[in-house]
Motif scaffolding. Structure first.
Motif, PDB file in Angstrom:
ATOM      1  N   GLU A   1       0.829  -1.213   0.000  1.00 19.97           N
ATOM      2  CA  GLU A   1       0.000   0.000   0.000  1.00 19.97           C
ATOM      3  C   GLU A   1       0.853   1.249   0.000  1.00 19.97           C
ATOM      4  O   GLU A   1       0.494   2.274  -0.579  1.00 19.97           O
TER       5      GLU A   1
ATOM      6  N   PRO B   1      -0.021   4.318  -2.808  1.00 21.59           N
ATOM      7  CA  PRO B   1      -0.992   5.013  -1.954  1.00 21.59           C
ATOM      8  C   PRO B   1      -2.148   5.564  -2.793  1.00 21.59           C
ATOM      9  O   PRO B   1      -1.935   6.139  -3.858  1.00 21.59           O
ATOM     10  N   GLU B   2      -3.371   5.317  -2.307  1.00 20.90           N
ATOM     11  CA  GLU B   2      -4.591   5.819  -2.944  1.00 20.90           C
ATOM     12  C   GLU B   2      -4.838   5.209  -4.325  1.00 20.90           C
ATOM     13  O   GLU B   2      -5.672   5.702  -5.086  1.00 20.90           O
TER      14      GLU B   2
ATOM     15  N   GLY C   1      -8.912   6.378   1.956  1.00 24.20           N
ATOM     16  CA  GLY C   1      -8.539   7.554   1.191  1.00 24.20           C
ATOM     17  C   GLY C   1      -8.018   8.637   2.109  1.00 24.20           C
ATOM     18  O   GLY C   1      -7.618   8.389   3.251  1.00 24.20           O
ATOM     19  N   LYS C   2      -8.009   9.855   1.611  1.00 23.92           N
ATOM     20  CA  LYS C   2      -7.567  10.972   2.436  1.00 23.92           C
ATOM     21  C   LYS C   2      -8.506  11.118   3.627  1.00 23.92           C
ATOM     22  O   LYS C   2      -9.723  11.017   3.494  1.00 23.92           O
TER      23      LYS C   2
ATOM     24  N   THR D   1     -12.441   4.444   5.713  1.00 26.01           N
ATOM     25  CA  THR D   1     -12.829   3.531   4.647  1.00 26.01           C
ATOM     26  C   THR D   1     -14.283   3.777   4.289  1.00 26.01           C
ATOM     27  O   THR D   1     -15.140   3.908   5.180  1.00 26.01           O
TER      28      THR D   1
END
Length: 443
Positions: A169, A173-174, A364-365, A369
């Motif tokens: 991850e 990322p993202e 996410g930011k 979740t």
């Protein structure tokens, strides 16, 4: 089709078909039913003494969201058909003509998601060519292994020189998926569960091996908006992937054997709850149809992020708003439980619905979740075949009375009402105050 091919599909001779076409033999009821089954149309559309297919045909058109704020009951439609059949026919012709151009709304005024959804619903979310191709490929891949993910990755590597790599991850990322053509890699995030990994690998296989079929469907949609083309491409690639994971004949057989028991279907096909729910809305192969499910996906605010009416013609899938009395909203509080409910709408239709919470993949930011609820439903008349409906009294009087959201609902004295119906005039009495904050004319 040639005369010979059509005659063969109907089980009659070409010479007899020729006589029918020349109006020298009648079109029998048996042949009419065969035609309806082979070519997937409603024979009531051909009834000339009932404009627009009669009451059912008009009701189906008035279920369009554009008429959502109107409350038109069946008696009003009966009067319209009886008193002004020519104006009914005029309405039908205008509506159907506009529907051919995305339900009367120009492409310039529709956002890409609306354009794509209308095209999907035009096909009833069943793409026969993609289904048949995916089913054939699934049979080929499973000949030597029960591991579909392994078979897909092997095919990508051997036939297309693409490897699949699972990355941490922190490296992606993202991101859940990335195609690196320079490295000839499909890179997948470790956050994806096994069902999602298989699906993403199958999507890439779809984009390669079903490219011409997908391209033809996109071309046929005649989108002028590039974003709509890309969204439609994504849907069709995902459709092929789901059909590869859950091949039509095997999946339908499993549905019928288990009573559409969702947990067993998940395990048997290595699919997620949401993937199975999607697949249930596509089972409309001519001659081998499953139950006509609808599906929607909502977030905690009630906003719909996915909706598929399929062949159900369900107003619950089309409505812009939802009723708080529908148990779909309660599913967030019981994450792993299916909330089943028998509901009745104001038009007299009743539906057996099943709702379950699901989580998105990764954070996410903000570090949270995503949470959604998947809502599935089928007409109560057909629900007796469902495992989840066993022991449930499916009669209309046993159903919970709900609406299509307060602005469209005209049920009086609903304590949960939070907005007045748009189609009714409000009444005020300075001497009284009831439980319900809005009083309105009900006739």
């Amino acid at each position: 089709m040639t005369q010979a091919a059509l005659a063969d599909s109907l089980g009659i001779s070409a010479s007899y078909l020729n006589l029918i076409e020349r109006n020298q033999r009648p079109l029998s009821a048996r042949l009419m039913l065969l035609l309806a089954d082979r070519f997937d149309f409603d024979p009531r559309q051909l009834v000339t003494d009932e404009p627009g297919g009669g009451l059912d045909g008009i009701s189906r058109r008035l279920a369009d969201p554009i008429f959502e704020d109107l409350s038109i009951d069946r008696s009003e439609l009966d009067d319209w058909l009886a008193m002004a059949p020519n104006t009914v026919e005029a309405f039908v012709r205008v509506f159907d003509n506009q529907s051919a151009n995305h339900n009367g709304v120009s492409q310039e005024t529709l956002d890409p998601t609306q354009l794509v959804r209308k095209e999907i619903e035009r096909w009833r979310n069943h793409f026969a060519d993609l289904d048949a191709m995916a089913e054939s490929l699934a049979d080929e891949l499973r000949l030597g292994t029960a591991d579909l993910y392994g078979a897909i990755t092997d095919r990508l590597r051997v036939k297309h020189q693409l490897t699949v790599r699972i990355l941490p991850e922190t490296v992606m990322p993202e991101l859940l998926r990335r195609l690196d053509l320079h490295a000839r890699q499909l890179q997948l995030s470790e956050m994806l569960d096994p069902a999602s990994r298989t699906f993403q690998a199958a999507v890439l296989l779809a984009e390669i091996e079903a490219r011409s079929e997908i391209k033809a469907l996109i071309s046929g949609a005649d989108f002028q908006d590039n974003a709509a083309k890309n969204l439609y491409h994504r849907h069709l690639s995902g459709y092929f992937a789901a059909a590869l994971i859950m091949p039509y004949a095997r999946f339908l057989k499993a549905c019928e054997q288990t009573g559409y028991q969702l947990s067993i279907l998940q395990r048997r096909f290595g699919a997620s709850f949401e993937q199975v729910a999607h697949r249930l809305t596509t089972l409309q192969r001519i001659g081998a149809r499953g139950l006509p499910f609808f599906m929607i996906r909502i977030d905690r605010s009630g906003l719909v992020s996915k909706r598929f009416a399929g062949a159900s013609n369900a107003a619950l899938a089309e409505s812009l708003n939802r009723c708080p009395l529908w148990h779909i909203h309660q599913a967030f509080e019981r994450p792993l439980e299916i909330q089943s409910q028998l509901v009745a709408l104001e038009d007299g239709s009743s539906w057996f619905t099943m709702s379950r919470a699901v989580q998105g993949v990764g954070a996410g930011k903000g570090g949270f979740t995503a949470e959604f609820v998947i809502g599935l439903g089928v007409s109560a008349e057909l629900a007796s075949a469902l495992f989840d409906a066993q022991g449930v009294d499916l009669s209309l009087e046993n159903a919970d009375q709900i609406g299509l959201g307060c602005p469209a609902c005209t049920r009086p004295q609903c304590a949960q009402r939070s907005a007045p119906p748009k189609s009714r005039a409000l009444q005020f009495d300075g001497r009284e105050m009831g439980v319900v904050p809005y009083s309105f004319i009900t006739d």
